[in-house]
Design a protein around this motif. Structure first.
Motif, PDB file in Angstrom:
ATOM      1  N   ASP A 142     -54.058  14.466  17.066  1.00 11.62           N
ATOM      2  CA  ASP A 142     -54.389  15.830  16.651  1.00 11.62           C
ATOM      3  C   ASP A 142     -54.471  16.789  17.826  1.00 11.62           C
ATOM      4  O   ASP A 142     -54.828  17.949  17.647  1.00 11.62           O
ATOM      5  CB  ASP A 142     -55.729  15.841  15.908  1.00 11.62           C
ATOM      6  N   LYS A 184     -48.382  20.864  13.337  1.00 11.55           N
ATOM      7  CA  LYS A 184     -49.827  20.812  13.549  1.00 11.55           C
ATOM      8  C   LYS A 184     -50.191  21.752  14.686  1.00 11.55           C
ATOM      9  O   LYS A 184     -49.374  22.025  15.557  1.00 11.55           O
ATOM     10  CB  LYS A 184     -50.263  19.412  13.981  1.00 11.55           C
ATOM     11  N   CYS A 219     -52.985  22.004  17.841  1.00  8.78           N
ATOM     12  CA  CYS A 219     -53.905  21.189  18.628  1.00  8.78           C
ATOM     13  C   CYS A 219     -55.348  21.564  18.280  1.00  8.78           C
ATOM     14  O   CYS A 219     -55.700  22.744  18.262  1.00  8.78           O
ATOM     15  CB  CYS A 219     -53.632  21.404  20.110  1.00  8.78           C
ATOM     16  N   ILE A 220     -56.165  20.553  18.028  1.00 14.03           N
ATOM     17  CA  ILE A 220     -57.565  20.799  17.680  1.00 14.03           C
ATOM     18  C   ILE A 220     -58.397  21.237  18.883  1.00 14.03           C
ATOM     19  O   ILE A 220     -59.499  21.744  18.730  1.00 14.03           O
ATOM     20  CB  ILE A 220     -58.214  19.569  17.025  1.00 14.03           C
TER      21      ILE A 220
END
Length: 81
Positions: free
Chosen positions: A25, A2, A4-5
């Motif tokens: 997230d 993922k 990082c948002i």
């Protein structure tokens, strides 16, 4: 993997996720000590300081760079509409 948002950092290892929780997230660098995500203002200030430290830019230029980066990230899209 993922990203990082809140800052875009790739999170490959469990230790890179906030609170070592892979369901989060956002990364360890965008989390407060209690595990919640930093606010827009907190992230802007921290990212600006990181840019100043690592790239040697002036405060105003670094802040503009931070905002430019943040504009592209899902966590902050509501701040730029």
């Amino acid at each position: 993997m993922k990203n990082c948002i809140a800052c875009g950092m790739p999170m490959r290892k469990t230790s890179e996720f906030a609170m070592c929780d892979e369901s989060k997230d956002y990364c360890v660098y965008c989390a407060r000590p209690d595990g919640t995500m930093q606010s827009f203002e907190e992230k802007k200030e921290n990212l600006t300081n990181f840019i100043i430290k690592t790239q040697g830019l002036s405060g105003e230029v670094a802040e503009n760079a931070a905002l430019s980066m943040m504009r592209k990230l899902p966590a902050w899209e509501d701040h730029f509409t």
